[in-house]
Motif scaffolding. Sequence first.
Motif, PDB file in Angstrom:
ATOM      1  N   TRP A  65       0.257  -7.286  19.224  1.00  0.00           N
ATOM      2  CA  TRP A  65       0.859  -6.966  17.930  1.00  0.00           C
ATOM      3  C   TRP A  65       1.505  -5.592  18.050  1.00  0.00           C
ATOM      4  O   TRP A  65       0.860  -4.639  18.492  1.00  0.00           O
ATOM      5  CB  TRP A  65      -0.194  -6.941  16.834  1.00  0.00           C
ATOM      6  N   ILE A  66       2.767  -5.495  17.640  1.00  0.00           N
ATOM      7  CA  ILE A  66       3.496  -4.231  17.740  1.00  0.00           C
ATOM      8  C   ILE A  66       3.884  -3.814  16.325  1.00  0.00           C
ATOM      9  O   ILE A  66       4.637  -4.519  15.645  1.00  0.00           O
ATOM     10  CB  ILE A  66       4.720  -4.369  18.656  1.00  0.00           C
ATOM     11  N   LEU A  67       3.362  -2.673  15.883  1.00  0.00           N
ATOM     12  CA  LEU A  67       3.379  -2.299  14.470  1.00  0.00           C
ATOM     13  C   LEU A  67       4.170  -1.022  14.216  1.00  0.00           C
ATOM     14  O   LEU A  67       4.031  -0.030  14.943  1.00  0.00           O
ATOM     15  CB  LEU A  67       1.945  -2.076  13.971  1.00  0.00           C
ATOM     16  N   ASP A  68       4.975  -1.055  13.185  1.00  0.00           N
ATOM     17  CA  ASP A  68       5.593   0.155  12.638  1.00  0.00           C
ATOM     18  C   ASP A  68       5.347   0.113  11.133  1.00  0.00           C
ATOM     19  O   ASP A  68       6.031  -0.605  10.410  1.00  0.00           O
ATOM     20  CB  ASP A  68       7.081   0.196  12.946  1.00  0.00           C
ATOM     21  N   PRO A  69       4.346   0.844  10.647  1.00  0.00           N
ATOM     22  CA  PRO A  69       3.953   0.707   9.243  1.00  0.00           C
ATOM     23  C   PRO A  69       5.023   1.150   8.260  1.00  0.00           C
ATOM     24  O   PRO A  69       5.155   0.566   7.182  1.00  0.00           O
ATOM     25  CB  PRO A  69       2.706   1.586   9.140  1.00  0.00           C
ATOM     26  N   ILE A  70       5.771   2.198   8.625  1.00  0.00           N
ATOM     27  CA  ILE A  70       6.924   2.607   7.814  1.00  0.00           C
ATOM     28  C   ILE A  70       8.070   2.905   8.772  1.00  0.00           C
ATOM     29  O   ILE A  70       8.125   3.956   9.401  1.00  0.00           O
ATOM     30  CB  ILE A  70       6.624   3.845   6.943  1.00  0.00           C
ATOM     31  N   ASP A  71       8.977   1.961   8.898  1.00  0.00           N
ATOM     32  CA  ASP A  71      10.189   2.170   9.677  1.00  0.00           C
ATOM     33  C   ASP A  71      11.229   2.718   8.716  1.00  0.00           C
ATOM     34  O   ASP A  71      11.670   2.025   7.795  1.00  0.00           O
ATOM     35  CB  ASP A  71      10.670   0.855  10.281  1.00  0.00           C
ATOM     36  N   GLY A  72      11.596   3.966   8.929  1.00  0.00           N
ATOM     37  CA  GLY A  72      12.460   4.650   7.981  1.00  0.00           C
ATOM     38  C   GLY A  72      11.681   5.660   7.162  1.00  0.00           C
ATOM     39  O   GLY A  72      11.868   5.768   5.948  1.00  0.00           O
ATOM     40  N   SER A  99       4.767  15.708  17.225  1.00  0.00           N
ATOM     41  CA  SER A  99       5.164  16.598  18.317  1.00  0.00           C
ATOM     42  C   SER A  99       6.670  16.595  18.558  1.00  0.00           C
ATOM     43  O   SER A  99       7.234  17.572  19.045  1.00  0.00           O
ATOM     44  CB  SER A  99       4.433  16.217  19.605  1.00  0.00           C
ATOM     45  N   ASP A 100       7.336  15.501  18.208  1.00  0.00           N
ATOM     46  CA  ASP A 100       8.787  15.423  18.382  1.00  0.00           C
ATOM     47  C   ASP A 100       9.533  15.818  17.120  1.00  0.00           C
ATOM     48  O   ASP A 100      10.743  15.627  17.029  1.00  0.00           O
ATOM     49  CB  ASP A 100       9.178  14.016  18.804  1.00  0.00           C
ATOM     50  N   ALA A 101       8.807  16.341  16.130  1.00  0.00           N
ATOM     51  CA  ALA A 101       9.357  16.807  14.845  1.00  0.00           C
ATOM     52  C   ALA A 101       9.689  15.681  13.883  1.00  0.00           C
ATOM     53  O   ALA A 101      10.205  15.926  12.794  1.00  0.00           O
ATOM     54  CB  ALA A 101      10.594  17.688  15.042  1.00  0.00           C
ATOM     55  N   SER A 102       9.401  14.420  14.238  1.00  0.00           N
ATOM     56  CA  SER A 102       9.620  13.333  13.299  1.00  0.00           C
ATOM     57  C   SER A 102       8.507  13.334  12.251  1.00  0.00           C
ATOM     58  O   SER A 102       7.373  13.728  12.538  1.00  0.00           O
ATOM     59  CB  SER A 102       9.668  11.986  14.030  1.00  0.00           C
ATOM     60  N   PRO A 103       8.809  12.899  11.025  1.00  0.00           N
ATOM     61  CA  PRO A 103       7.830  12.993   9.945  1.00  0.00           C
ATOM     62  C   PRO A 103       6.821  11.854   9.955  1.00  0.00           C
ATOM     63  O   PRO A 103       7.113  10.743  10.409  1.00  0.00           O
ATOM     64  CB  PRO A 103       8.698  12.935   8.689  1.00  0.00           C
ATOM     65  N   VAL A 104       5.614  12.140   9.413  1.00  0.00           N
ATOM     66  CA  VAL A 104       4.585  11.127   9.241  1.00  0.00           C
ATOM     67  C   VAL A 104       3.770  11.495   8.010  1.00  0.00           C
ATOM     68  O   VAL A 104       3.640  12.673   7.678  1.00  0.00           O
ATOM     69  CB  VAL A 104       3.684  11.020  10.492  1.00  0.00           C
ATOM     70  N   THR A 105       3.238  10.503   7.327  1.00  0.00           N
ATOM     71  CA  THR A 105       2.483  10.745   6.102  1.00  0.00           C
ATOM     72  C   THR A 105       1.206   9.910   6.119  1.00  0.00           C
ATOM     73  O   THR A 105       1.012   9.040   6.970  1.00  0.00           O
ATOM     74  CB  THR A 105       3.296  10.339   4.859  1.00  0.00           C
ATOM     75  N   ILE A 106       0.360  10.184   5.128  1.00  0.00           N
ATOM     76  CA  ILE A 106      -0.854   9.373   4.956  1.00  0.00           C
ATOM     77  C   ILE A 106      -0.492   7.919   4.694  1.00  0.00           C
ATOM     78  O   ILE A 106      -1.244   7.003   5.050  1.00  0.00           O
ATOM     79  CB  ILE A 106      -1.729   9.940   3.816  1.00  0.00           C
ATOM     80  N   ALA A 107       0.666   7.677   4.114  1.00  0.00           N
ATOM     81  CA  ALA A 107       1.096   6.300   3.854  1.00  0.00           C
ATOM     82  C   ALA A 107       1.306   5.547   5.163  1.00  0.00           C
ATOM     83  O   ALA A 107       0.895   4.386   5.292  1.00  0.00           O
ATOM     84  CB  ALA A 107       2.377   6.299   3.023  1.00  0.00           C
ATOM     85  N   ASP A 108       1.961   6.200   6.167  1.00  0.00           N
ATOM     86  CA  ASP A 108       2.152   5.570   7.469  1.00  0.00           C
ATOM     87  C   ASP A 108       0.807   5.186   8.081  1.00  0.00           C
ATOM     88  O   ASP A 108       0.595   4.046   8.522  1.00  0.00           O
ATOM     89  CB  ASP A 108       2.848   6.531   8.441  1.00  0.00           C
ATOM     90  N   ARG A 109      -0.095   6.167   8.124  1.00  0.00           N
ATOM     91  CA  ARG A 109      -1.365   5.956   8.816  1.00  0.00           C
ATOM     92  C   ARG A 109      -2.257   4.956   8.077  1.00  0.00           C
ATOM     93  O   ARG A 109      -2.933   4.135   8.701  1.00  0.00           O
ATOM     94  CB  ARG A 109      -2.069   7.301   8.986  1.00  0.00           C
ATOM     95  N   SER A 110      -2.268   5.024   6.764  1.00  0.00           N
ATOM     96  CA  SER A 110      -3.103   4.098   5.992  1.00  0.00           C
ATOM     97  C   SER A 110      -2.606   2.671   6.129  1.00  0.00           C
ATOM     98  O   SER A 110      -3.401   1.723   6.263  1.00  0.00           O
ATOM     99  CB  SER A 110      -3.127   4.503   4.518  1.00  0.00           C
ATOM    100  N   ALA A 111      -1.290   2.486   6.111  1.00  0.00           N
ATOM    101  CA  ALA A 111      -0.720   1.144   6.237  1.00  0.00           C
ATOM    102  C   ALA A 111      -0.997   0.568   7.621  1.00  0.00           C
ATOM    103  O   ALA A 111      -1.331  -0.618   7.759  1.00  0.00           O
ATOM    104  CB  ALA A 111       0.777   1.173   5.961  1.00  0.00           C
ATOM    105  N   GLU A 112      -0.872   1.396   8.658  1.00  0.00           N
ATOM    106  CA  GLU A 112      -1.162   0.885   9.995  1.00  0.00           C
ATOM    107  C   GLU A 112      -2.642   0.544  10.154  1.00  0.00           C
ATOM    108  O   GLU A 112      -2.984  -0.464  10.781  1.00  0.00           O
ATOM    109  CB  GLU A 112      -0.745   1.880  11.070  1.00  0.00           C
ATOM    110  N   LEU A 145       0.833  -1.202   0.000  1.00  0.00           N
ATOM    111  CA  LEU A 145       0.000   0.000   0.000  1.00  0.00           C
ATOM    112  C   LEU A 145       0.868   1.254   0.000  1.00  0.00           C
ATOM    113  O   LEU A 145       0.538   2.255  -0.658  1.00  0.00           O
ATOM    114  CB  LEU A 145      -0.923  -0.014   1.217  1.00  0.00           C
ATOM    115  N   THR A 146       1.991   1.230   0.728  1.00  0.00           N
ATOM    116  CA  THR A 146       2.851   2.417   0.786  1.00  0.00           C
ATOM    117  C   THR A 146       3.434   2.768  -0.569  1.00  0.00           C
ATOM    118  O   THR A 146       3.792   3.929  -0.810  1.00  0.00           O
ATOM    119  CB  THR A 146       4.006   2.224   1.793  1.00  0.00           C
TER     120      THR A 146
END
Length: 279
Positions: free
Chosen positions: A90-97, A45-58, A29-30
């Motif tokens: 279950w411990i998920l990281d939809p986009i690591d990196g 909040s910690d300035a790390s990036p996130v996208t719709i791809a991260d959230r949709s995949a999770e 999906l990503t």
Amino acid sequence: MNQISAALANEIAKRLELAISAGKEAGRLTLRYFQQDNFEVERKSDASPVTIADRSAEQLLRDRIAAAFPSDNVLGEELGTSSGSSGFTWILDPIDGTKSFISGVPLYGTLVGIEHEGRALAGLVFMPGLDEGVFASAGQGTWHFRGDIEPRRCRVSTKARLADGLFVTSQVDSFTKRGAEAAFEALQTAASITRTWGDCYGYLLVATGRAEVMVDPLMNVWDAAAVQPIVEEAGGTFTDWQGNPTIQAGEGVATNGLVLEEALSITRRAPRLTTRAIQ
């Protein structure tokens, strides 16, 4: 890894089967967004990036898990925690990196870890941009796959010295953030080659025998849960900087086992991690 009962092994096997299929589906999906201009990069909040791809995949992963194992807990990087009663998490990281992802670099992955009563017992790392990955479960070894080729069992390398090996990490300034610049310099000096092919790809390299040590100065449980069983079942080690086998320490050292003490002789001298940060 410690021995587990046949009944628990059967429960893990059923979940690993879903982790592989759903993890591949979420990773692919990503690719709808990878190297495209059809998404915006937000800052958490910690300035790390996130996208719709991260959230949709999770969300896809959560939907598949809820349908198959509604009593399981789920912990994800982007969408928080949902409680269950089965003892499985279950411990998920939809986009690591994500930094690689938004830069159009294919060294990012989808991570699915399966924990039971505090023990990480199975995991998947899938690199959708490379169509490559690894998976493992307690007592069943680690398996490497590319495309549609049948998975093959993989092992860590047999190099016994860092002087002959490859040291990988995710981001050099992460050492600076915890005051451990000297540890990076010592690891780089000790190793034959140093590269920042990090995040989950670094752990995949260790598990498949292409790197001898991967070190993260800062990491979260969703970065570690999938990779601990993968590295251990491949014959390697996954520990904190003191040598304790844990996914909860906020840091990580993965090795082929043979260079473990050499790597720990460096990381143990570094300042202890007192605060945890999201990279």
